[in-house]
Scaffold this motif. Sequence first.
Motif, PDB file in Angstrom:
ATOM      1  N   GLY A 200      -4.367  -4.485   9.548  1.00 34.67           N
ATOM      2  CA  GLY A 200      -2.987  -4.599   9.076  1.00 34.67           C
ATOM      3  C   GLY A 200      -1.954  -4.539  10.178  1.00 34.67           C
ATOM      4  O   GLY A 200      -0.861  -4.018   9.975  1.00 34.67           O
ATOM      5  N   VAL A 201      -2.309  -5.069  11.337  1.00 35.31           N
ATOM      6  CA  VAL A 201      -1.359  -5.062  12.449  1.00 35.31           C
ATOM      7  C   VAL A 201      -0.660  -6.421  12.488  1.00 35.31           C
ATOM      8  O   VAL A 201      -1.262  -7.446  12.804  1.00 35.31           O
ATOM      9  CB  VAL A 201      -2.071  -4.778  13.782  1.00 35.31           C
ATOM     10  CG1 VAL A 201      -1.076  -4.807  14.928  1.00 35.31           C
ATOM     11  CG2 VAL A 201      -2.781  -3.426  13.716  1.00 35.31           C
ATOM     12  N   ARG A 202       0.605  -6.392  12.177  1.00 36.95           N
ATOM     13  CA  ARG A 202       1.362  -7.618  11.965  1.00 36.95           C
ATOM     14  C   ARG A 202       1.779  -8.248  13.290  1.00 36.95           C
ATOM     15  O   ARG A 202       2.138  -7.559  14.238  1.00 36.95           O
ATOM     16  CB  ARG A 202       2.610  -7.270  11.164  1.00 36.95           C
ATOM     17  CG  ARG A 202       3.508  -8.427  10.878  1.00 36.95           C
ATOM     18  CD  ARG A 202       4.665  -7.990  10.004  1.00 36.95           C
ATOM     19  NE  ARG A 202       5.030  -9.077   9.105  1.00 36.95           N
ATOM     20  CZ  ARG A 202       5.650  -8.903   7.962  1.00 36.95           C
ATOM     21  NH1 ARG A 202       5.926  -7.683   7.546  1.00 36.95           N
ATOM     22  NH2 ARG A 202       5.972  -9.940   7.218  1.00 36.95           N
ATOM     23  N   ARG A 203       1.726  -9.563  13.326  1.00 34.97           N
ATOM     24  CA  ARG A 203       2.265 -10.295  14.473  1.00 34.97           C
ATOM     25  C   ARG A 203       3.162 -11.408  13.938  1.00 34.97           C
ATOM     26  O   ARG A 203       2.968 -11.881  12.804  1.00 34.97           O
ATOM     27  CB  ARG A 203       1.141 -10.890  15.322  1.00 34.97           C
ATOM     28  CG  ARG A 203       0.420  -9.832  16.162  1.00 34.97           C
ATOM     29  CD  ARG A 203      -0.760 -10.403  16.884  1.00 34.97           C
ATOM     30  NE  ARG A 203      -1.787 -10.858  15.970  1.00 34.97           N
ATOM     31  CZ  ARG A 203      -2.862 -11.546  16.335  1.00 34.97           C
ATOM     32  NH1 ARG A 203      -3.030 -11.880  17.596  1.00 34.97           N
ATOM     33  NH2 ARG A 203      -3.761 -11.914  15.438  1.00 34.97           N
TER      34      ARG A 203
ATOM     35  N   PRO B 115       1.765  -4.342   6.153  1.00 34.79           N
ATOM     36  CA  PRO B 115       2.524  -3.087   6.042  1.00 34.79           C
ATOM     37  C   PRO B 115       3.895  -3.261   6.685  1.00 34.79           C
ATOM     38  O   PRO B 115       4.036  -3.979   7.679  1.00 34.79           O
ATOM     39  CB  PRO B 115       1.688  -2.075   6.841  1.00 34.79           C
ATOM     40  CG  PRO B 115       0.369  -2.705   7.072  1.00 34.79           C
ATOM     41  CD  PRO B 115       0.557  -4.173   6.989  1.00 34.79           C
ATOM     42  N   THR B 116       4.864  -2.586   6.117  1.00 32.06           N
ATOM     43  CA  THR B 116       6.198  -2.658   6.693  1.00 32.06           C
ATOM     44  C   THR B 116       6.339  -1.721   7.886  1.00 32.06           C
ATOM     45  O   THR B 116       7.279  -1.829   8.654  1.00 32.06           O
ATOM     46  CB  THR B 116       7.245  -2.284   5.634  1.00 32.06           C
ATOM     47  OG1 THR B 116       6.901  -0.990   5.104  1.00 32.06           O
ATOM     48  CG2 THR B 116       7.263  -3.307   4.507  1.00 32.06           C
ATOM     49  N   GLY B 117       5.447  -0.777   8.006  1.00 35.39           N
ATOM     50  CA  GLY B 117       5.502   0.176   9.117  1.00 35.39           C
ATOM     51  C   GLY B 117       4.465   1.249   8.897  1.00 35.39           C
ATOM     52  O   GLY B 117       3.714   1.218   7.927  1.00 35.39           O
TER      53      GLY B 117
ATOM     54  N   ALA C 198       2.637   3.251   2.653  1.00 33.99           N
ATOM     55  CA  ALA C 198       1.378   3.790   2.132  1.00 33.99           C
ATOM     56  C   ALA C 198       0.636   2.782   1.258  1.00 33.99           C
ATOM     57  O   ALA C 198      -0.500   3.032   0.868  1.00 33.99           O
ATOM     58  CB  ALA C 198       1.642   5.065   1.341  1.00 33.99           C
ATOM     59  N   SER C 199       1.259   1.661   0.976  1.00 32.82           N
ATOM     60  CA  SER C 199       0.641   0.746   0.017  1.00 32.82           C
ATOM     61  C   SER C 199      -0.393  -0.163   0.660  1.00 32.82           C
ATOM     62  O   SER C 199      -1.197  -0.765  -0.037  1.00 32.82           O
ATOM     63  CB  SER C 199       1.732  -0.113  -0.639  1.00 32.82           C
ATOM     64  OG  SER C 199       2.269  -1.014   0.326  1.00 32.82           O
ATOM     65  N   GLN C 200      -0.354  -0.261   1.965  1.00 35.95           N
ATOM     66  CA  GLN C 200      -1.192  -1.241   2.650  1.00 35.95           C
ATOM     67  C   GLN C 200      -2.163  -0.563   3.606  1.00 35.95           C
ATOM     68  O   GLN C 200      -1.748   0.236   4.450  1.00 35.95           O
ATOM     69  CB  GLN C 200      -0.296  -2.191   3.470  1.00 35.95           C
ATOM     70  CG  GLN C 200       0.449  -3.214   2.643  1.00 35.95           C
ATOM     71  CD  GLN C 200      -0.487  -4.309   2.151  1.00 35.95           C
ATOM     72  OE1 GLN C 200      -1.393  -4.735   2.863  1.00 35.95           O
ATOM     73  NE2 GLN C 200      -0.281  -4.751   0.920  1.00 35.95           N
ATOM     74  N   PRO C 201      -3.420  -0.913   3.531  1.00 35.24           N
ATOM     75  CA  PRO C 201      -4.324  -0.453   4.590  1.00 35.24           C
ATOM     76  C   PRO C 201      -3.870  -1.074   5.921  1.00 35.24           C
ATOM     77  O   PRO C 201      -3.426  -2.232   5.901  1.00 35.24           O
ATOM     78  CB  PRO C 201      -5.690  -1.001   4.198  1.00 35.24           C
ATOM     79  CG  PRO C 201      -5.563  -1.474   2.774  1.00 35.24           C
ATOM     80  CD  PRO C 201      -4.117  -1.765   2.554  1.00 35.24           C
ATOM     81  N   CYS C 202      -3.965  -0.425   7.032  1.00 35.74           N
ATOM     82  CA  CYS C 202      -4.588   0.856   7.337  1.00 35.74           C
ATOM     83  C   CYS C 202      -3.556   1.760   8.021  1.00 35.74           C
ATOM     84  O   CYS C 202      -3.796   2.268   9.106  1.00 35.74           O
ATOM     85  CB  CYS C 202      -5.759   0.659   8.275  1.00 35.74           C
ATOM     86  SG  CYS C 202      -7.023  -0.495   7.677  1.00 35.74           S
TER      87      CYS C 202
END
Lengths: 1244, 527
Positions: free
Chosen positions: A494-497, A505-507, A511-515
């Motif tokens: 879940g590391v956004r690019r 995840p927004t940050g 808590a809603s998104q792994p990991c």
Amino acid sequence: MSVRTPSASDSADKGGGTRPAGTDGSATDALLRLGRYLTRSTTSADLRAVYRTGGRDGDAFYRDRWSHDKVVPSTHGVNCTGSCRWKVYVSDGIITWESQDPDYPSIGPDKPEYEPRGCPRGASFSWYSYSPTRVRFPYARGVLVEMYREARRIHHDPVAAWASVVDDPHKRGVYHRARGKGGLVRVSWDEAAEMVAAAHVHAIATHGPDRVAGFSPIPAMSLVSHAVGARFMALIGAPMLSFYDWYADLPVASPQVFGDQTDVPESADWWDAAYLMMWGSNVPVTRTPDAHWMVEARYRGQKVVVVSPDYADNTKFADEWLAPHPGTDAALAMAMGHVVLTEFFVRREVDYFTDYARQFTDLPFLVTLAERPEGLVPAKFLTAADLGPEAAGKAAEWKTVLIDAVTDQPVVPNGSIGFRWNAEDEGRWNLDLGEVVPRLSLHGDQRHEPVEVLLPRFDAPDGAAGVLRRGVPARRIGEHLVTTVFDLLLAQYGVRRAGLPGVWPTGYDDASQPCTPAWQQEITSVPADRVARIAREFASTAEESRGRCMILMGAGTNHWFHSDTVYRSFLALLTLTGCQGRNGGGWAHYVGQEKVRPLTGHATLASALDWVRPPRHMIGTAYWYLHTDQWRYDSMRNDALLSPLATGALAGTSAADALAVSARLGWMPSYPTFDRNPLDLVAEAEAAGTDPVEHVVEQLRTGQLGFACEDPDDPRNWPRVLTVWRSNLLGSSAKGHEYFLRHLLGTDANLRATEAPPDRRPRTTKWHERAPEGKLDLLLAMDYRMTSTTLFADVVLPAATWYEKHDLSSTDMHPFVHSFNAAVDPPWQTRTDFDAFHTIARRFSELAEDHLGVRRDLVATPMTHDTPGETAQPHGVVRDWRLGQADPVPGRTMPVLTVVERDYPAVAAKLATLGPLLDAVGTTTKGITYDVSEELAWLAAKNGVAASGPAAGRPLINTDIRAADALLALSGTTNGHLAAQGFRSLERRVGQPLAHLATENEGRRVAFADTRAQPAAVTTSPEWSGSETGGRRYSAFVINVEHRKPWHTLTGRQHFFLDHDWMHELGEALPVYRPPLDMHRLFGEPRLGPAGREVTVRYLTPHSKWSIHSTYQDNLIMLSLSRGGQTIWISPGDAEAIGVGDNDWIEAVNRNGVVVARAIVSHRMPTGTVFMYHAQDRAVNVPRSEATGKRGGTHNSLTKLLMKPTHLIGGYAQLSFGFNYLGPTGNQRDEITVIRRRSQEVSY
Amino acid sequence: MRVLAQLAMVMNLDKCIGCHTCSVTCKQAWTNRAGTEYVWFNNVETRPGQGYPRRYEDQDQWKGGWVRTSGGRLKLRAGGRFRKLASLFANPDLPEISDYYEPWTYEYATLIDAPLGTDVPTAAPKSAITGAPVQPDWGPNWDDDLGGSTEHGVADPVLQRLRDDLGVQVKFEFEQSFMFYLPRICEHCLNPSCVASCPSGAMYKREEDGIVLVDQHQCRGWRMCVTGCPYKKVYFNHRTGKAEKCTFCYPRVEAGQPTVCSETCVGRLRYIGVVLYDADRVTEAASVADEHDLYPAQLDLMLDPHDPEVIRAAEQAGIPHDWITAAQRSPVYQLIHTYRLALPLHPEYRTMPMVWYIPPLSPVVDAVAGTGFDGEDGHNLFGAIDSLRIPVEYLAELFTAGDVTPVRTSLRRLAAMRSYMRSVNLGREPDERVPAAVGLDGEQVFGMYRLLALAKYDERYVIPTAGIGQAHDLEGIATQCSLDVDGGPGMGGPAVAGGQGRVDLVSWRGTGRPDALFPTLRGGGDR
């Protein structure tokens, strides 16, 4: 005695008050003056103290007690990985006590030393020597002995007599039902050996050699004692059962990620670590002799983090303590990975980390994306075969591909498994990238296109699956859309690019998104900010120290059903930060990992590779799962485990179905193999004039011949004779203990479960309406003490203890080989295991003359790791010949079939000599073959040769010391000549200089006498991946990292991605969090929490402070220092909920059985979880239970086997069978139990 | 000045892993006999906890040690003694067997002998003293690892004092959990109240090395020593009717070997060495008015072994040269005196104990980080000492009669060492301000590190071997068998009777008195 008078200064006034300091009270003074008259000594003038000079005979008692006749070095052959050197004191021919021998070679002036090694358990060992639980004579069950003696009066022949008892259903039932109920009688060694030999001969002749089995775990804890029995089994064709996987100690993630069974740093290398996490490994308790390294390294500024659900003993030393809910560790680790990837790979790049990832991991390799109706999913590694015919050389399907950042072209770098086994690629199996700079990510690549991929998630509390949609940069190569493992990993974590589609995840606080850290907090309860901070510290320290961060991991995180996913989440952290293959860094798996440092010699002797190949090696968990009929009670379908993106290949199947696939596709071994005697199969084929292998393939194809594992309850397929030595199988490791009692042994059990309903039974396993009760003809146990195993055994042979024999031990915790030495000879009628097996073998050979003679045996073995067989099934695509998806071809799509000769009357002679196969083909370890002709010549000279008989002229190994010398001479770690030879062979394959690692020790050979003089240090050898060269501390994979030798995996690198079909079916191609199994949903157990007078709790069985497995838990000294019997630790909250006070009797009950124990109430326990220290046997202080009226059980009375299908994969690179290398684990930590207070009146 | 030499021990509790190996090796070597089943010369306690025997630190109950009278004199807390010489374990100031524990064993033989029955044989527990069926409900280590904490741990006398006298509340809650281990042997005190309590003069302190012993021939079984010892480290052998206690393994230390408990300590946390002290000032030091002054007073008794005047006085007192050089290399002196890391156990008992302890450094970074600071910053570490999981007040009640200052000093020095050495470890320039903040320099930190972390065998144990005790017998060598000295193997006195082997408690079934239960004492003549 000299007597002094008070000195003048005694009366000097030094007091500061109104009176000089002194004692007060005339009565006191009078008394003391009296005392002074009664004794001649110096009394200070104030009568305060009595001094005496030369007071060395007033207490002659103690001086006398300390006197002893000799001190002998020995060690303890117990499964603890300790391998500690002890001094055994002998007085008047009696062993009196022991203390640690501190004479370890120094490991350098700038480090602590290994001395002293030991623990309280080992310190109490001598208690056993003369204790009332010592087995002094051979015993057998009285009812069996009576029936056998009666039969012997009728049948002159022992085999006929034995057969007349065990094949009579009534008699069989009588002695089976008597198992475990007392009634042992003394028998002579002659009679015991005759019964045992007859049982073996009868079982082999009637049912087949693969219906006999041996169980003896952890060779390293007494190499010769293990080898002699295993060698006997190998010579007769009986399988040895694996233990490492069965114990759930085998970290399946290790073969998956490293292509290695387990290779870890010695404890002195903890000293080198700058950051140490202890994650589910309670070092002071389970690594007692080594704990000081951790403690002392703190004084070097090492930071210590403990992750443990309770306030464990090691928490005392922790700078930080994280207490996740049991079994949720992977969520914590995934969140740490999220932080590391975000801050050290995406927001900022760390050269050290990215260089490491490029060279030593599969992260830059390309993975195809497959189109599904619902979207794209990751599929398979792109291989050279996919690049078109011009790129395809030899083994192109086994050569993986990456993109060179310099040329922007796909390249096939050296080092993948395709370079390992063919002659054409000799010298190219290495990690030398040359000019190539692997592209980790396609992000930023001009040609990339952002695409959305589907990834599984299992983070719902019940483990139910969901789908993540996250973007990766992809690119087309030929017909394939591909991305890199690294890009998939960022998506998974879940590391956004920028510029990538999907839901992210927004940050950290999302808590809603792994990991994310916040996501893990909801699962583990560990505060998100602490996790982020520790992840940051961990990676920063790794960056600054260049990989000196270490994670000690153990049973607490490895005994779970999904522990492979837990471990992969840990290994990801270490690999991303460049910590593997570094001194002071990497994974340190410490549970059951005891390392046979003299590996080749042991394997050669134990598997009798000098006489006959291949041996039968069986996966223990599957063996017990089937033959104790736990499969019949397993109502869990594989569907409960599947990915939402699965294709359905495993839908509707059970573990037993998966096992059958694994057997028939040649993935895993399966013994008994066929539903007929393999000796008869060969005879049948030869009578018909056909090739036995073709005969068997044809019969299988037509269905005339079946696999025994598909009908385990047919009497033809039962195991018949089981020998247990160096082990307490029933009282220690037998997960599903009560199932063993009922079905394998046929005696009373506290089993409460019901069988799986018809719609939840295996599809391909034959169901008999009545499950058999009592399969074994003979359970033979050898031990020096009474355990559950000896209590239930039909014949008990009295074993010598570790102070009464010669043997060797080694461990991965330190680099030394230790010797056992006989401080006294075996007392009473005890014998060493070595003598016992030779006794049995001699009688067996005599009886074999008439009943067996020379036979030919057909051995089915799987495609094996570190052999060319591991490249049998490309891309990990499952093709089942039974379903017509492939032809049945031995060694490709089904097991390897080999016909071997068994000269049964020659077994005893072969057991005692080294056979001629060594001269012809040498011996092979991990793909390297050693020419041992010089060693054989040396052994022939030293040990002598057999004068006559079937082994005439062969070097003798007919005493324990001679066998030990053979074992040491045939191993690279203890024979520098072989190590150097092995490195030179490896150099040719790898094409990198390696031989220099062994030159410093090329002339050094360790003999048994050297190990007795002092612990003998081992030397660098290609048998292992680390290096001791130059006196450095052992750390795994140092040779790989420093000398570019590949890991034994598909890509030759450490794997994040596993592309086998079944890994995809379970959604575990990448590291992922899977919660503990939901026993309520799967098996109808109550929900966690209190209900009325009961509370349902997680049931964990960590390793005990007062025993090593079941050894020592019956020792009076350990019982005195603990609570004197079985106990369960419980939190004050749970105790209060059911009205339980400290030391109250409680019962723990679930479908599998009943435990009666005392409660230990302590606030160090978290609410909702109880601990029952592992391997508390029922032989001491276990009353009858209220629940069943029968004797309470062992800790394993509440457990049951559950097998994970992905552990059964084979024939595919690192996912190929090896004995104790890969196999289904006997995990037990997902279990729960009901606890209730019972009547405080107990009866025995 | 009257210089005496004392063999003393330091245990670094910060390193103790609570494994109890010391207890077991000691038990096996010395007290696995009938009469001493319940006796552990060495035991290890989990703190907080009651200890062994139960609540031994509650001197209001047990009346051990000395008290200072209003006149500044010392008197035994137990006062007059004749009234207490009643029956076995019946003296109100004597612990009863249940305060130790009733030793038990099991019907092990049934595992082999059980006739064919209906269930699995099991070995039921029975008393090791009477042989009667018994259920263990207390033991020598019952509250190990906080077992039974909410019922038993709350009765820890130190916790009670914290609560009642200082208002420091310690909650037994999961998140606030802490524990550490306290291994204990006889303190071999400079001012032993057990010796002073003995009406028979059977207890004595060896002049040459300070070891406190019971003369088995002189002991009349009054048991005043059991009451008198505040540490409850003198035991009553109920078979022989004599007192027994830790001997500091004198048969070993006389030969230069460490005690069994030390050599077998896998935590490598024990140190043995010589301390020279001024025997003339012991009483004075033990009599200081303020209990907080007892620790410095005892420190002050210890003489600098490098001081020429001390050396001269020691030589005049007949102390051999190797004892003086041993004192100069003494790790114990360094840890106690030079680095001020080790502290005495319960100095308020005024016995001047000589087994000292380095207090445990419980999680610091954790506590600091909880406040939002960088837990690894050396300066923050010092602020965190008061945020330790283990309350400093608790440690002070154990080691300094409640004075938290010396405990803080010790812990701060340990923390400073970690901080300083972390820089060295990571190749950074170490910050000299860190050791300076705790009154040390970098070189001293390395010295501490060498002693505490590397802890080589020959630096942990510096035990002189010049056998002054038997030296006078050497004069007879020319005319006698060289082994025929007091206590020597060739001694001319009566041999051990009967040629019996030892019968260990553990092989004794608890019924009857086996032959050779207890070896006949050698010699036995009038002294």
